[in-house]
Write an enzyme that holds these catalytic residues in place. Structure first.
Site, PDB file in Angstrom:
ATOM      1  N   HIS A 117       0.876  -1.182   0.000  1.00  0.00           N
ATOM      2  CA  HIS A 117       0.000   0.000   0.000  1.00  0.00           C
ATOM      3  C   HIS A 117       0.912   1.230   0.000  1.00  0.00           C
ATOM      4  CE1 HIS A 117      -4.167   1.684   1.125  1.00  0.00           C
ATOM      5  NE2 HIS A 117      -3.390   2.723   0.893  1.00  0.00           N
ATOM      6  N   ASN A 169      -2.143  -1.923  -3.754  1.00  0.00           N
ATOM      7  CA  ASN A 169      -3.165  -0.884  -3.634  1.00  0.00           C
ATOM      8  C   ASN A 169      -2.977   0.166  -4.726  1.00  0.00           C
ATOM      9  OD1 ASN A 169      -5.279   0.609  -2.022  1.00  0.00           O
ATOM     10  ND2 ASN A 169      -3.673   2.155  -2.107  1.00  0.00           N
ATOM     11  N   GLU A 170      -4.037   0.435  -5.452  1.00  0.00           N
ATOM     12  CA  GLU A 170      -4.116   1.541  -6.399  1.00  0.00           C
ATOM     13  C   GLU A 170      -2.871   1.709  -7.270  1.00  0.00           C
ATOM     14  OE1 GLU A 170      -5.267   5.042  -4.180  1.00  0.00           O
ATOM     15  OE2 GLU A 170      -7.324   4.316  -4.023  1.00  0.00           O
TER      16      GLU A 170
HETATM   17  C1  FCB Z   1      -6.630   6.343  -1.386  1.00  0.00           C
HETATM   18  C2  FCB Z   1      -5.524   5.601  -0.678  1.00  0.00           C
HETATM   19  C3  FCB Z   1      -5.683   5.607   0.821  1.00  0.00           C
HETATM   20  C4  FCB Z   1      -6.162   6.930   1.335  1.00  0.00           C
HETATM   21  C5  FCB Z   1      -7.387   7.384   0.577  1.00  0.00           C
HETATM   22  C6  FCB Z   1      -7.953   8.688   1.078  1.00  0.00           C
HETATM   23  O1  FCB Z   1      -6.198   6.743  -2.640  1.00  0.00           O
HETATM   24  O2  FCB Z   1      -5.476   4.266  -1.089  1.00  0.00           O
HETATM   25  O3  FCB Z   1      -4.453   5.215   1.379  1.00  0.00           O
HETATM   26  O4  FCB Z   1      -5.150   7.840   1.311  1.00  0.00           O
HETATM   27  O5  FCB Z   1      -7.073   7.511  -0.771  1.00  0.00           O
END
Ligand code: FCB
Length: 457
Positions: A147, A191-192
């Site tokens: 993450h 994550n993302e």
């Molecule tokens: C996302 C992230 C998370 C947090 C939210 C607000 O993009 O994955 O860690 O910062 O935004």
């Protein structure tokens, strides 16, 4: 002269037809919220309510690519964060008090492997104890392996920018998986990936603070390679485990729906952010490269949804310059971008094409005074409920976040928590909208909607 005029008017007509078609094919939905009964919710039995966090944002005391970046850039330091590393038992009690059935959190690679090849068993044991504790509370642990943060030594080797580094990532993931997968069934590899690439390698607002389009695309491909390698290996080790990616689906809409330029920019960004990723997952090819093992490498898709961006000719090149545009009737959140719950449905439709179950891995809003959050929650839950009614296979909803925490480049200024945190005293206080998942008296305050024993705002 005459034929110039004829050519020009034909061009105008072609562009007009093209834009009309784009307008039809990509509607930007807006609901008349005043006429919607937000209390009309229904969720299937077994649907899991949860909250989400990430290690670097809550644990405190970390040295990794992010803490280095905070120091180099003179950003607010994550420092002790929520001191979750010592207070985690209390924080898990908060989960029990909320009555959640699922908790998504991340494991911090830099703790476990502070130097290449040296593994910290003691730190690993803490994560293992966390998992035991969650399980004993009847809460499903969902673990994210990456993450946004990783060890300094790995960043120095180039991190995800160099595919030769992927075996390091793989062996870290395998090790964590071997320790926890007897009790953890649900895993997010990364994550993302697009946020990580765009913020770190295009906008330069996340580590390593670089700016290059080709570099960004290389990182995007390597993230997918990394995910695919991890997926194949972990599935081989324990096939019953469910693995996915937490994908941020941000929507890009043209600021002016009659401007061909705005459409062009919106469609390109939409493709780079969402389309190319989904194509990689379904075909095994991303941005012109073959990604071995990527095709069909999801058992579920994690969906993180926050907003849509209105785009035009003058694109910001750094987040500092981001003037988040919004439609006149939309409400701006504290972060600056608009609350656009209608987009949640578009995002759900988008990931549904992958043909795997959906877990909502993040959704929430920065709102220190908790004035907008209740409405934000109501609208977004209504959208999820409608999507389920219409046949979408959505299994869970994790609110971002359990408590206020370190919001990356924004430091502690953005408050996303269901619990407010006083960072001087480390006290946590349930915000009113924390009653979303709260099992006790929320309904007495007129907030709750009864949902089979559980009170939903
Ligand atoms: C996302 C992230 C998370 C947090 C939210 C607000 O993009 O994955 O860690 O910062 O935004």
């Amino acid at each position: 002269m005459w034929h110039w005029a004829a050519a020009a008017s034909s061009l105008v007509i072609v562009i007009f037809l093209l834009v009309s078609r784009l307008r039809r094919r990509h509607p930007e939905t807006h609901y008349d919220w005043g006429n919607i009964d937000l209390g009309d919710l229904s969720f299937p039995s077994g649907f899991l309510w949860g909250t989400a966090t990430a290690a670097h944002q809550i644990e405190g005391g970390l040295t990794n690519n992010w803490s280095d970046f905070e120091e180099d850039r003179g950003l607010e330091r994550s420092g002790a964060a929520c001191e979750h590393w010592t207070l985690w038992r209390d924080d898990f009690q908060l989960l029990s008090d909320l009555g959640v059935g699922s908790y998504r959190f991340s494991v911090e690679w830099s703790r476990l492997e502070p130097e290449p090849g040296s593994w910290d068993e003691g730190e690993m044991r803490v994560y293992s104890d966390m998992v035991d504790d969650l399980v004993s509370r009847g809460i499903r642990p969902m673990v994210t392996l990456h993450h946004f943060s990783h060890p300094t030594w790995w960043e120095e080797r180039g991190g995800f920018a160099d595919r030769r580094n992927l075996p390091d990532f793989l062996s870290y993931c395998e090790r964590v998986f071997d320790e926890l997968s007897d009790r953890v069934e649900y895993w997010c590899t990364i994550n993302e990936p697009t946020v990580f690439s765009a913020m770190g390698y295009t906008l330069g607002q996340f580590p390593p603070g670089k700016r290059g389009i080709r570099l960004t695309m290389r990182v995007m491909r390597n993230l997918m390679r990394g995910h695919a390698m991890v997926y194949r290996s972990l599935k081989g080790r324990r096939p019953e485990c469910q693995l996915g990616v937490a994908k941020n689906v941000t929507l890009f809409d043209p600021a002016s729906r009659w401007s061909p330029v705005d459409w062009l920019v919106a469609r390109i960004l939409e493709w780079l952010w969402n389309g190319s990723w989904r194509k990689g997952m379904t075909t095994g090819r991303m941005l012109g490269s073959r990604i071995p093992g990527a095709k069909d490498s999801l058992d579920f898709v994690g969906l993180n949804y926050y907003t849509h961006f209105l785009t035009g000719l003058f694109l910001p090149t750094a987040t500092k310059e981001l003037q988040f545009a919004k439609r006149e009737h939309e409400v701006a959140t504290e972060f600056g971008y608009p609350m656009y719950a209608e987009g949640f449905r578009r995002a759900i439709d988008f990931v549904s094409e992958l043909g795997v179950p959906i877990e909502i891995t993040e959704n929430g809003v920065a709102d220190a005074e908790d004035t907008l959050r209740p409405e934000h929650i109501r609208r977004h839950l209504w959208v999820v409920s409608e999507a389920i009614k219409e046949g979408h296979d959505i299994r869970s909803y994790h609110h971002w976040s359990l408590m206020d925490n370190f919001e990356w480049a924004e430091g502690y200024s953005m408050r996303f928590g269901l619990h407010a945190v006083d960072f001087q005293t480390q006290e946590r206080a349930l915000r009113k909208s924390g009653c979303l998942l709260y099992t006790s008296d929320a309904a007495d305050e007129g907030l709750g909607v009864d949902l089979g024993g559980r009170r939903i705002i």
